[in-house]
Design an enzyme around this catalytic site. Structure first.
Site, PDB file in Angstrom:
ATOM      1  N   SER A  55       0.834  -1.205   0.000  1.00 25.66           N
ATOM      2  CA  SER A  55       0.000   0.000   0.000  1.00 25.66           C
ATOM      3  C   SER A  55       0.865   1.249   0.000  1.00 25.66           C
ATOM      4  CB  SER A  55      -0.862  -0.029   1.264  1.00 25.66           C
ATOM      5  OG  SER A  55      -1.492   1.205   1.457  1.00 25.66           O
TER       6      SER A  55
ATOM      7  N   TYR B 280      -1.494  -0.312  10.641  1.00 29.51           N
ATOM      8  CA  TYR B 280      -1.731  -1.027   9.386  1.00 29.51           C
ATOM      9  C   TYR B 280      -0.523  -0.866   8.451  1.00 29.51           C
ATOM     10  CZ  TYR B 280      -3.438  -1.686   4.621  1.00 29.51           C
ATOM     11  OH  TYR B 280      -3.551  -2.063   3.314  1.00 29.51           O
TER      12      TYR B 280
ATOM     13  N   LYS C 263       2.313  -3.586   6.780  1.00 27.14           N
ATOM     14  CA  LYS C 263       2.616  -3.728   5.346  1.00 27.14           C
ATOM     15  C   LYS C 263       4.115  -3.544   5.110  1.00 27.14           C
ATOM     16  CE  LYS C 263      -1.332  -4.694   3.561  1.00 27.14           C
ATOM     17  NZ  LYS C 263      -1.576  -5.940   2.822  1.00 27.14           N
TER      18      LYS C 263
END
Ligand code: NAD
Ligand code: WQD
Length: 341
Positions: free
Chosen positions: A124, A148, A152
């Site tokens: 992302s 988050y 990643k």
């Protein structure tokens, strides 16, 4: 190719399956259905004729996952399965590390057991954190600002180290910007559970009357109209980037990262106006203070993906909104039935 697709019943996975099968690849989906429904795979089957099977399995169940992989013997893996809500990741940090990082370790062990060394990973733009320059290219420093994004970035590091450990291995890290829109048929689209956190699914639910008004998070950013700018990418363009990336394995050594975006910035107000044009009426909206953690602008430099993957985004904002509206208006409750009143 035989492709093992984790999280294939989800929003991006289901759209990618249609493109993969359409190009003659065979796919085995592994999904826990924790954030999706097997109905999405029925729609994939309806839209394509290719070979598709699925197993309900949590990627953290290493024994079962390895059995599935050994039986299928994939040539490559596309790894979508994961938890993806920025807001929720702060409250459920342990779950986010468990699924997104430990789940990826479990998957790599299953790949080792089955002799597969090729993986495409759903990363992302959030790994870049606060942009140092725009548009951001892949050399931009990695500095996520939420849990988050940390998971990643960690998974990217893990895959990079794993790919470097053996010459036959390769990892392609696709850094998605803001995926939106739906399949052109109106039969597949995003089906978020609960109140959507992201702009486009929320806006679509305002348009169907399921939500009262769009809350615009801030109109005092240093942007031309004061609202946040993002690089929205049509989910079908994004899906095709995965198919294009499969060919990159022929020459790839180790790991490589690619931005998947259009390079065009669109503001919240511009997106609202585009939606209003498509539905043919004004949509209720209110201005609220900025959302904590948001940045004024994010935009990809997609030149590396254009050059090395031979991939380029084809759809524009109107295509994104029209396809989303075709899906949302025909399926106001997503893949499920309306709640009983
Ligand atoms: P999604 O939630 O629709 O799809 C994820 C799928 O993974 C779901 O089908 C879910 O049931 C499955 N899953 C979750 N945990 C699992 C587990 N432990 N075992 C097996 N399956 C599990 O999300 P999406 O929007 O399709 O995103 C796919 C991937 O792309 C995710 O990794 C996400 O982090 C990443 N990504 C998404 C966006 C976005 O805005 N949608 C942007 C950048 C990156
Ligand atoms: C877009 C713009 C908001 C909702 C997130 C993740 C990112 C990636 C994509 C997974 C911003 C504004 C939004 C609303 C609004 N996901 N907005 N009202 O925050 O750019 O990216 O999703 O990897 O990692 O961070 O996407 O759709 O939430 O917001 O005004 O109700 O819309 O402030 O400017 P974001 P978004």
């Amino acid at each position: 190719m035989k492709v093992l697709v984790t999280g294939g019943a989800g929003y991006i996975g289901s759209h990618t399956l249609v493109e993969l099968l359409g190009q003659g690849h065979e796919a085995l989906v592994v999904d826990s259905f924790s954030n999706s429904s097997p109905a999405a795979l029925d729609r994939v089957r309806e839209l394509s004729n290719g070979w598709l099977e699925h197993e309900e399995c949590d990627i953290r169940d290493s024994t079962r996952l390895a059995q599935v992989a050994v039986r299928f013997r994939p040539d490559a893996v596309i790894h979508f399965a994961g938890l993806k809500s920025v807001g929720e990741s702060t409250r459920r940090a342990t779950d986010y590390y468990d699924v997104n990082v430990a789940g990826t370790v479990s998957l790599l062990r299953a790949m080792e057991a089955s002799g597969c060394g090729k993986i495409i990973f759903s990363s992302s733009a959030t790994v870049y954190g606060e942009p140092e320059y725009l548009p951001s290219d892949e050399a931009h420093r990695i500095g996520p600002t939420n849990v988050y994004g940390q998971t990643k970035a960690m998974a990217e590091q893990l895959l990079t180290d794993w790919a470097r450990a053996e010459p036959a291995r390769g990892a392609i890290l696709l850094r998605y910007f803001n995926p939106v829109g739906a399949h052109a048929s109106g039969r597949m689209g995003e089906d978020p559970r609960g109140v959507p956190e992201n702009l486009m699914p929320f806006l679509a639910q305002v348009a169907t009357g399921r939500r009262e008004a769009l809350r615009i998070w801030g109109d005092d950013y240093p942007t031309p109209d004061g609202t946040g700018i993002r690089d929205y990418i049509h989910v079908t363009d994004l899906a095709r980037a995965h198919v294009a990336a499969l060919a990159r394995f022929a020459t790839l050594e180790g790991a490589d990262a690619y931005n998947i975006g259009t390079g065009q910035g669109i503001s919240v107000r511009e997106m609202l106006q585009a939606f209003e044009r498509v539905v043919g009426r004004p949509l209720p909206h209110e201005i609220h203070p900025r959302r904590p953690g948001d940045v004024a602008e994010m935009r990809a430099d997609p030149a590396k993906a254009n050059r090395e993957l031979g991939w380029q985004a084809e759809y524009d904002v109107d295509d994104m909104v029209k396809s989303l509206w075709a899906w949302q208006s025909a399926n106001p409750w997503g893949y499920g039935a309306p709640p009983e009143s």
